[in-house]
Design an enzyme around this catalytic site. Structure first.
Site, short mmCIF file in Angstrom:
data_model
loop_
_atom_site.label_atom_id
_atom_site.label_comp_id
_atom_site.label_asym_id
_atom_site.label_seq_id
_atom_site.Cartn_x
_atom_site.Cartn_y
_atom_site.Cartn_z
CG LEU A 29 -39.69 43.86 80.77
CD1 LEU A 29 -39.22 42.59 81.48
CD2 LEU A 29 -38.81 45.03 81.19
CB ALA A 30 -44.36 43.84 76.19
CG ASP A 31 -44.19 38.06 75.38
OD1 ASP A 31 -45.13 38.64 74.85
OD2 ASP A 31 -43.62 37.08 74.89
CD GLN A 32 -40.65 37.19 80.36
OE1 GLN A 32 -40.93 36.53 81.35
NE2 GLN A 32 -40.01 36.68 79.34
CD GLN A 41 -41.01 32.85 80.28
OE1 GLN A 41 -41.54 32.04 79.53
NE2 GLN A 41 -40.29 33.86 79.85
CD GLU A 75 -45.00 32.52 69.27
OE1 GLU A 75 -43.88 32.20 68.85
OE2 GLU A 75 -45.58 31.93 70.19
CG HIS A 110 -44.06 35.64 71.72
ND1 HIS A 110 -43.96 35.42 73.07
CD2 HIS A 110 -43.46 34.59 71.11
CE1 HIS A 110 -43.31 34.27 73.25
NE2 HIS A 110 -43.00 33.76 72.09
#
Length: 358
Positions: free
Chosen positions: A297-300, A113, A23, A326
């Site tokens: 939310l999947a990323d986090q 983050q 990404e 991402h």
């Protein structure tokens, strides 16, 4: 002389990353900084954001680098605006009371983050005061972190409490957020999040400080009509006039096992109706899937669960409505730092992301 030697020693075993891979955005930088501090492994990253219109470190990325350095006493080379290469050698993470500011409207939520994973593993609680953008199109907005992300941190056995003191929109910025981070007692506890469960509530709110009243009214009306929401489900959010001009239309879907938050941002070129329809499209895509979480939310969650699997020596899995480039890039970066492996199984109803010890 001494400092230079240390840097050279640590460079020998630095994890080298290509910032233009996958990404190719700021996420590679933030995840690698967080995990460099978590593991104590030095980092060497080249071609930072090479594919972007303005490559290299922008103000908000620089703020992330400086914040990561501050919580770990890191030695850093290349931390300047526009720099496309960075060397970062951290010391041990230190809990404490920190203040991080971004002079522009750059997202201060992205700075949070970056420092959150290491501070979750520090020996004591920390308080982080952040100033900058709180509601930015290219970053997780405050309400997403407060309602969707923080409860997942609690499920790991740690705690994250967030307070919004003042909204900050692009281009003015000036938002203020206070975060309290309490590490878990013992190791983080991995968990599976395979289903969202029954829907418990749904509502939308519109933040439109400094804009005429008809803007939020039209956005909420359009959304309400499309989604079949009414009354208490459509709310005017609280933001003071001087926190604008800004416009965020936020939808919150609370389920038994997870809360998801989707946001659409107003722009000069978009009508209120277009903003609302954009959000409706996102909501419908998520509702149509059978997944527990949406793409953001999947990323986090990938990073949180990887840390818990590494500490708790178990496996964890979740389902998401879409596996973005991402998310894939984020998983690849995590695998460089932690002895974990991600297995992604895609399907139309819901894709599964599993993380286990490598």
């Amino acid at each position: 002389k001494n400092n230079k030697t240390t840097m050279t020693n640590s460079e020998e075993k630095a994890i080298e990353l290509d910032g233009s891979q996958g990404e190719g955005g700021g996420q590679i930088l933030r995840t690698s900084l967080a995990l460099s501090v978590v593991t104590g492994q030095p980092l060497a990253i080249e071609k930072i954001r090479a594919g972007r219109a303005k490559p290299g470190l922008m103000r908000q990325h620089l703020a992330c680098v400086k914040a990561a350095a501050e919580i770990s006493g890191a030695q850093v080379e290349g931390a300047e605006l526009g720099s496309q290469s960075l060397r970062f050698a951290p010391g041990p993470v230190r809990a404490g009371d920190y203040r991080f500011a971004i002079a522009s409207a750059g997202s201060c939520m992205l700075v949070l983050q970056t420092v959150l994973p290491p501070l979750l593993l520090a020996g004591a609680p920390s308080t982080v005061h952040l100033t900058g953008g709180t509601h930015n199109p290219m970053a997780p907005p405050f309400h997403f972190l407060e309602r969707a992300f923080a409860p997942l941190v609690r499920r790991l056995g740690a705690d994250l409490q967030l307070m919004l003191r003042r909204c900050g929109f692009y281009p003015a910025g000036g938002g203020e957020v206070e975060a309290t981070i309490v590490p878990a007692v013992g190791a983080l506890q991995p968990f599976d999040l395979m289903a969202r469960g029954a829907q418990q509530s749904a509502h939308a709110e519109c933040l439109a400080p400094g804009l005429p009243r008809h803007v939020p009214t039209r956005e909420l009306d359009t959304l309400g009509t499309a989604m079949g929401w009414s009354g208490e489900q459509l709310r005017f959010g609280t933001a003071r006039q001087n926190e604008g001009p800004g416009n965020a239309l936020i939808a919150t879907l609370a389920y038994e096992h997870v809360t998801e938050v989707f946001t659409a941002f107003g722009e000069k070129t978009l009508s209120a109706e277009q903003v609302a329809h954009g959000l409706v499209k996102e909501l419908r895509a998520f509702q149509k899937s059978e997944a527990a979480v949406g793409p953001h939310l999947a990323d986090q969650l990938a990073l949180l669960l990887a840390l818990a699997v590494w500490q708790g020596r178990k496996t964890a899995a979740f389902t998401c409505s879409e596996v973005t480039e991402h998310t894939r890039t984020n998983c690849a970066v995590i695998e460089r730092f932690l002895p974990v492996r991600f297995t992604i199984t895609e399907s139309r109803a819901a894709s599964t992301v599993q993380v286990s010890l490598a």
